[in-house]
Design a protein around this motif. Structure first.
Motif, PDB file in Angstrom:
ATOM      1  N   GLN A  67       0.820  -1.203   0.000  1.00 54.56           N
ATOM      2  CA  GLN A  67       0.000   0.000   0.000  1.00 54.56           C
ATOM      3  C   GLN A  67       0.861   1.262   0.000  1.00 54.56           C
ATOM      4  O   GLN A  67       0.391   2.341  -0.360  1.00 54.56           O
ATOM      5  N   THR A  68       2.109   1.143   0.391  1.00 47.33           N
ATOM      6  CA  THR A  68       3.017   2.292   0.404  1.00 47.33           C
ATOM      7  C   THR A  68       3.594   2.567  -0.977  1.00 47.33           C
ATOM      8  O   THR A  68       3.633   3.723  -1.435  1.00 47.33           O
ATOM      9  N   LEU A  69       4.044   1.503  -1.649  1.00 47.02           N
ATOM     10  CA  LEU A  69       4.717   1.677  -2.932  1.00 47.02           C
ATOM     11  C   LEU A  69       3.757   1.780  -4.116  1.00 47.02           C
ATOM     12  O   LEU A  69       4.117   2.365  -5.147  1.00 47.02           O
ATOM     13  N   ALA A  70       2.565   1.227  -3.991  1.00 43.83           N
ATOM     14  CA  ALA A  70       1.624   1.233  -5.115  1.00 43.83           C
ATOM     15  C   ALA A  70       1.303   2.649  -5.612  1.00 43.83           C
ATOM     16  O   ALA A  70       1.369   2.904  -6.824  1.00 43.83           O
ATOM     17  N   PRO A  71       0.963   3.612  -4.720  1.00 46.91           N
ATOM     18  CA  PRO A  71       0.685   4.972  -5.212  1.00 46.91           C
ATOM     19  C   PRO A  71       1.898   5.628  -5.867  1.00 46.91           C
ATOM     20  O   PRO A  71       1.750   6.374  -6.832  1.00 46.91           O
ATOM     21  N   VAL A  72       3.092   5.327  -5.346  1.00 46.58           N
ATOM     22  CA  VAL A  72       4.318   5.884  -5.934  1.00 46.58           C
ATOM     23  C   VAL A  72       4.500   5.366  -7.359  1.00 46.58           C
ATOM     24  O   VAL A  72       4.809   6.124  -8.285  1.00 46.58           O
ATOM     25  N   MET A  73       4.289   4.067  -7.549  1.00 43.36           N
ATOM     26  CA  MET A  73       4.452   3.487  -8.876  1.00 43.36           C
ATOM     27  C   MET A  73       3.341   3.940  -9.808  1.00 43.36           C
ATOM     28  O   MET A  73       3.565   4.117 -11.012  1.00 43.36           O
ATOM     29  N   ARG A  74       2.145   4.155  -9.283  1.00 40.12           N
ATOM     30  CA  ARG A  74       1.052   4.675 -10.117  1.00 40.12           C
ATOM     31  C   ARG A  74       1.424   6.053 -10.666  1.00 40.12           C
ATOM     32  O   ARG A  74       1.272   6.323 -11.857  1.00 40.12           O
ATOM     33  N   ASP A  75       1.943   6.924  -9.789  1.00 42.30           N
ATOM     34  CA  ASP A  75       2.360   8.260 -10.229  1.00 42.30           C
ATOM     35  C   ASP A  75       3.542   8.175 -11.196  1.00 42.30           C
ATOM     36  O   ASP A  75       3.613   8.934 -12.169  1.00 42.30           O
ATOM     37  N   THR A  76       4.465   7.254 -10.923  1.00 43.19           N
ATOM     38  CA  THR A  76       5.609   7.067 -11.820  1.00 43.19           C
ATOM     39  C   THR A  76       5.140   6.650 -13.208  1.00 43.19           C
ATOM     40  O   THR A  76       5.615   7.167 -14.230  1.00 43.19           O
ATOM     41  N   HIS A  77       4.201   5.711 -13.250  1.00 42.83           N
ATOM     42  CA  HIS A  77       3.635   5.242 -14.520  1.00 42.83           C
ATOM     43  C   HIS A  77       3.008   6.406 -15.288  1.00 42.83           C
ATOM     44  O   HIS A  77       3.225   6.556 -16.502  1.00 42.83           O
ATOM     45  N   GLU A  78       2.291   7.256 -14.589  1.00 45.78           N
ATOM     46  CA  GLU A  78       1.625   8.398 -15.239  1.00 45.78           C
ATOM     47  C   GLU A  78       2.640   9.412 -15.762  1.00 45.78           C
ATOM     48  O   GLU A  78       2.530   9.892 -16.897  1.00 45.78           O
ATOM     49  N   TRP A  79       3.647   9.735 -14.942  1.00 48.35           N
ATOM     50  CA  TRP A  79       4.642  10.717 -15.367  1.00 48.35           C
ATOM     51  C   TRP A  79       5.496  10.197 -16.522  1.00 48.35           C
ATOM     52  O   TRP A  79       5.859  10.961 -17.437  1.00 48.35           O
ATOM     53  N   LEU A  80       5.813   8.917 -16.500  1.00 53.68           N
ATOM     54  CA  LEU A  80       6.554   8.326 -17.620  1.00 53.68           C
ATOM     55  C   LEU A  80       5.727   8.388 -18.905  1.00 53.68           C
ATOM     56  O   LEU A  80       6.261   8.655 -19.993  1.00 53.68           O
ATOM     57  N   PHE A  81       4.430   8.164 -18.780  1.00 55.96           N
ATOM     58  CA  PHE A  81       3.551   8.252 -19.947  1.00 55.96           C
ATOM     59  C   PHE A  81       3.569   9.654 -20.544  1.00 55.96           C
ATOM     60  O   PHE A  81       3.709   9.828 -21.761  1.00 55.96           O
ATOM     61  N   TRP A  82       3.432  10.678 -19.690  1.00 60.24           N
ATOM     62  CA  TRP A  82       3.420  12.053 -20.209  1.00 60.24           C
ATOM     63  C   TRP A  82       4.772  12.431 -20.807  1.00 60.24           C
ATOM     64  O   TRP A  82       4.836  13.163 -21.806  1.00 60.24           O
ATOM     65  N   ALA A  83       5.843  11.928 -20.227  1.00 62.73           N
ATOM     66  CA  ALA A  83       7.174  12.171 -20.802  1.00 62.73           C
ATOM     67  C   ALA A  83       7.274  11.530 -22.182  1.00 62.73           C
ATOM     68  O   ALA A  83       7.833  12.117 -23.119  1.00 62.73           O
TER      69      ALA A  83
END
Length: 197
Positions: free
Chosen positions: A135-151
């Motif tokens: 539950q700690t790392l999941a939101p971090v990876m979700r945001d990472t996935h989104e930012w990588l997509f926009w990049a």
């Protein structure tokens, strides 16, 4: 028909992989933006599963494309291209490969960390989890996935703009060599003249 890349243009296999990956990424982006607005209920799980299945397909296609490029080579830079543009193009292509690989991989890791039910790729076989639920790392990876997509989208836009700039203003073959060759229509004068006996 030669399938491998030549010294002056990309071959049909490279072209197919290139445009298929582009279409899948654009489609995944649209579905991903719509998907986050949907309720996380069993009724809409098929949308999430479809997004994930196509994402894993992109990941596999990127690996295939890299292997094919290693096997088939790559065209030389267009004649007359300044050395600085060559270097910028090389860096851009490397970043495109890295991001195209990283976006679906980060989505796969996020799916693993979220602890959701196992994904079946297009309903065919179960996809293994890459990490234990967190539950700690999941939101971090979700945001990472989104930012990588926009990049990735930003870099794709720059890449496309550069290709059109070369095509429209520099009038070179940078864009044309990633497109299928046009078949030249036979001219009326080219038909054989019948012999008279």
């Amino acid at each position: 028909m030669m399938l491998r890349n030549s010294a002056d243009r990309w071959g049909p296999v490279s072209q197919l992989l290139h445009w298929l990956i582009v279409l899948l990424i654009l489609g995944l982006g649209v579905v991903g933006l719509v998907m986050v607005e949907l309720p996380k209920s069993p009724r809409w799980f098929w949308v999430y599963d479809l997004h994930k299945s196509f994402g894993l397909t992109v990941l596999a296609l990127v690996v295939v494309r890299l292997l094919w490029r290693w096997f088939a080579g790559a065209p030389k830079p267009v004649a007359g291209t300044p050395r600085v543009q060559e270097r910028v193009a090389t860096i851009t292509h490397v970043l495109l490969y890295v991001l195209t690989f990283a976006v679906p991989l980060s989505g796969w890791i996020y799916d693993s960390l979220s602890g959701l039910r196992p994904l079946r790729w297009f309903g065919q076989f179960k996809v293994p989890k890459l990490a234990d639920p967190s539950q700690t790392l999941a939101p971090v990876m979700r945001d990472t996935h989104e930012w990588l997509f926009w990049a990735l989208i930003a870099l794709v836009a720059v890449h496309a703009a550069a290709a059109f700039y070369h095509h429209l203003f520099q009038h070179d073959d940078t864009l044309a060599r990633m497109l299928p060759r046009r078949r030249r229509a036979a001219s009326p004068d080219s038909s054989p003249v019948p012999e008279i006996h």
